[in-house]
Design a protein around this motif. Structure first.
Motif, PDB file in Angstrom:
ATOM      1  N   ILE A 193       0.219  -6.907  11.513  1.00 39.74           N
ATOM      2  CA  ILE A 193      -1.042  -6.956  10.790  1.00 39.74           C
ATOM      3  C   ILE A 193      -1.132  -8.225   9.949  1.00 39.74           C
ATOM      4  O   ILE A 193      -2.226  -8.711   9.644  1.00 39.74           O
ATOM      5  CB  ILE A 193      -1.206  -5.710   9.895  1.00 39.74           C
ATOM      6  CG1 ILE A 193      -1.091  -4.444  10.739  1.00 39.74           C
ATOM      7  CG2 ILE A 193      -2.520  -5.724   9.146  1.00 39.74           C
ATOM      8  CD1 ILE A 193      -2.108  -4.379  11.864  1.00 39.74           C
ATOM      9  N   GLY A 194       0.006  -8.773   9.556  1.00 37.23           N
ATOM     10  CA  GLY A 194      -0.045  -9.976   8.748  1.00 37.23           C
ATOM     11  C   GLY A 194       1.327 -10.512   8.409  1.00 37.23           C
ATOM     12  O   GLY A 194       2.366  -9.954   8.807  1.00 37.23           O
ATOM     13  N   PHE A 195       1.318 -11.621   7.640  1.00 38.51           N
ATOM     14  CA  PHE A 195       2.550 -12.269   7.201  1.00 38.51           C
ATOM     15  C   PHE A 195       2.418 -12.629   5.730  1.00 38.51           C
ATOM     16  O   PHE A 195       1.337 -12.928   5.230  1.00 38.51           O
ATOM     17  CB  PHE A 195       2.822 -13.538   8.008  1.00 38.51           C
ATOM     18  CG  PHE A 195       3.151 -13.287   9.444  1.00 38.51           C
ATOM     19  CD1 PHE A 195       4.429 -12.915   9.817  1.00 38.51           C
ATOM     20  CD2 PHE A 195       2.178 -13.414  10.429  1.00 38.51           C
ATOM     21  CE1 PHE A 195       4.739 -12.681  11.153  1.00 38.51           C
ATOM     22  CE2 PHE A 195       2.472 -13.184  11.765  1.00 38.51           C
ATOM     23  CZ  PHE A 195       3.760 -12.813  12.126  1.00 38.51           C
ATOM     24  N   TYR A 196       3.580 -12.661   5.070  1.00 33.83           N
ATOM     25  CA  TYR A 196       3.637 -12.939   3.644  1.00 33.83           C
ATOM     26  C   TYR A 196       4.884 -13.760   3.335  1.00 33.83           C
ATOM     27  O   TYR A 196       5.949 -13.526   3.905  1.00 33.83           O
ATOM     28  CB  TYR A 196       3.674 -11.604   2.881  1.00 33.83           C
ATOM     29  CG  TYR A 196       4.062 -11.686   1.431  1.00 33.83           C
ATOM     30  CD1 TYR A 196       3.237 -12.305   0.495  1.00 33.83           C
ATOM     31  CD2 TYR A 196       5.270 -11.146   0.988  1.00 33.83           C
ATOM     32  CE1 TYR A 196       3.595 -12.384  -0.840  1.00 33.83           C
ATOM     33  CE2 TYR A 196       5.632 -11.213  -0.354  1.00 33.83           C
ATOM     34  CZ  TYR A 196       4.795 -11.836  -1.253  1.00 33.83           C
ATOM     35  OH  TYR A 196       5.149 -11.917  -2.566  1.00 33.83           O
ATOM     36  N   ASN A 197       4.736 -14.779   2.468  1.00 33.86           N
ATOM     37  CA  ASN A 197       5.880 -15.453   1.858  1.00 33.86           C
ATOM     38  C   ASN A 197       6.748 -16.188   2.874  1.00 33.86           C
ATOM     39  O   ASN A 197       7.935 -15.911   3.035  1.00 33.86           O
ATOM     40  CB  ASN A 197       6.740 -14.432   1.096  1.00 33.86           C
ATOM     41  CG  ASN A 197       7.874 -15.088   0.331  1.00 33.86           C
ATOM     42  OD1 ASN A 197       7.774 -16.249  -0.058  1.00 33.86           O
ATOM     43  ND2 ASN A 197       8.958 -14.347   0.122  1.00 33.86           N
ATOM     44  N   GLY A 198       6.140 -17.169   3.553  1.00 34.94           N
ATOM     45  CA  GLY A 198       6.922 -17.976   4.478  1.00 34.94           C
ATOM     46  C   GLY A 198       6.057 -19.015   5.161  1.00 34.94           C
ATOM     47  O   GLY A 198       4.856 -19.125   4.910  1.00 34.94           O
ATOM     48  N   THR A 199       6.692 -19.790   6.034  1.00 30.85           N
ATOM     49  CA  THR A 199       6.019 -20.866   6.761  1.00 30.85           C
ATOM     50  C   THR A 199       6.191 -20.638   8.252  1.00 30.85           C
ATOM     51  O   THR A 199       7.265 -20.260   8.717  1.00 30.85           O
ATOM     52  CB  THR A 199       6.619 -22.235   6.381  1.00 30.85           C
ATOM     53  OG1 THR A 199       6.409 -22.464   4.984  1.00 30.85           O
ATOM     54  CG2 THR A 199       5.988 -23.359   7.178  1.00 30.85           C
ATOM     55  N   VAL A 200       5.096 -20.893   8.989  1.00 31.58           N
ATOM     56  CA  VAL A 200       5.130 -20.736  10.446  1.00 31.58           C
ATOM     57  C   VAL A 200       4.588 -22.006  11.090  1.00 31.58           C
ATOM     58  O   VAL A 200       3.576 -22.563  10.639  1.00 31.58           O
ATOM     59  CB  VAL A 200       4.310 -19.517  10.896  1.00 31.58           C
ATOM     60  CG1 VAL A 200       4.343 -19.398  12.420  1.00 31.58           C
ATOM     61  CG2 VAL A 200       4.844 -18.238  10.251  1.00 31.58           C
TER      62      VAL A 200
END
Length: 358
Positions: free
Chosen positions: A95-102
């Motif tokens: 559903i989502g991403f938090y606290n990082g780099t992609v």
């Protein structure tokens, strides 16, 4: 603007630059407030790639990246049957991403030839990340982190919110994402809000770094709300752009250094609202065109280049408009009488607005 004239318009309150009337031009971002998250380290197994780890999820999840940098190789996910669409990351349980780099591993895409062969009338449907299942499986995506583009030998998009409801993108930085034009297929979006309802975007910086086409695309959307965000350095298009969208609102946003416009609105219906926004070093602050129903455009307390030395606030309205392009295009149906500029609660349209035509 000179320092003297600027001090006449602004005041300092507790060290924060504010407008007369104590309306902040941009608020300081508080810590993000994600929904419940699951740490990547709790389900990833030894030897997993990032995609393999995500594939272990069995229920809807916002993934806490725990401050890590994660990469993917090419547009391998959600491939279209015609080979003309794909994503670096798409998993219907994410559903989502938090606290990082992609980001994508440089040069890992095998689709450059396909993308570079797109012609007028095509759309670039390749993105680093897709959030939202779409259709009857509508989800409420969440993103807070960093997306950074890399060289793939072609244009591509960043994050697409796909048929989402009540999505949130906050406290994020999105960098680059190659485009080559202000219209498809060369127009790509670092942030693409697509067929979505009630999306909230706040405390986000989208920096095209001179290579991006248009920073935010609100396409076929209803009531997007964008607050305290910056859209800058788009090398080909606008800071933000809209197509067949209803009732977009911007509050305390900055549009700067964009090749064409700060904000572009095409076939937008309902009311376009911009409150306390800053427009700097764009060809024009805004462009508004339609071949349908005229939108009401309300701009409250804008800041723009030269405003204190008599330079008007400029809105480009083309004499003719159709998209897809007509031959010839019909007269533009956006009514100039629907443009309204307000300062300190008083309408000042007649004294500050210049409608530019071609």
């Amino acid at each position: 603007m000179s320092g003297l004239k600027q001090t006449l318009r602004y005041t300092l309150s507790n060290g924060v630059l504010m407008r007369r009337g104590l309306v902040k031009t941009q608020t300081t971002a508080p810590p993000p407030q994600p929904p419940a998250t699951v740490k990547l380290s709790t389900f990833a197994q030894s030897g997993d790639s990032f995609l393999q780890a995500l594939g272990r999820l069995s229920s809807d999840t916002v993934v806490d990246l725990e401050g890590t940098v994660q990469t993917v190789n090419g547009f391998t996910q959600g491939r279209g049957s015609d080979g003309k669409s794909g994503y670096g990351i798409y998993n219907n349980k994410v559903i989502g991403f938090y606290n990082g780099t992609v980001s994508m591993v440089p040069g890992s895409s095998t689709d450059a030839a396909t993308i570079n062969a797109l012609v007028t009338g095509d759309t670039n449907n390749f993105s680093l990340m897709r959030l939202g299942r779409g259709g009857s499986q509508a989800t409420t995506p969440y993103f807070s982190g960093t997306l950074a583009s890399t060289n793939q030998g072609s244009n591509y998009n960043g994050l697409i919110l796909y048929y989402a409801t009540n999505a949130t993108v906050e406290n994020s930085t999105i960098l680059g994402f190659q485009g080559s034009s202000g219209f498809p297929p060369g127009e790509t979006f670092p942030l693409n809000n697509y067929h979505s309802v009630n999306t909230l975007i706040r405390w986000v910086t989208v920096d095209g770094q001179g290579i991006g086409a248009s920073g935010l695309g609100n396409n076929y959307c209803t009531s997007p709300l964008v607050q305290d965000s910056t859209f800058k350095n788009m090398g080909y298009g606008a800071g933000v752009t809209h197509y067949l969208t209803t009732d977009p609102t911007y509050e305390r946003c900055t549009f700067s250094g964009n090749h064409l416009y700060g904000a572009n609105f095409e076939k937008v219906s309902g009311t376009i609202t911009l409150r306390n926004c800053t427009f700097s070093n764009n060809r024009y602050p805004m462009c508004v065109d339609t071949d349908g129903t005229s939108a009401v455009v309300n701009v409250y307390d804008p800041i723009w280049d030269g405003m204190n030395s008599g330079v008007p606030f400029k809105i480009l309205r083309h004499n003719t408009y159709a998209f897809p392009a007509g031959n010839p295009s019909p007269p533009n149906k956006q009514n100039v009488s629907d443009f309204h500029i307000f300062q300190n609660g008083v309408e000042v349209t007649s004294s500050v607005l210049q409608v530019v035509t071609n």
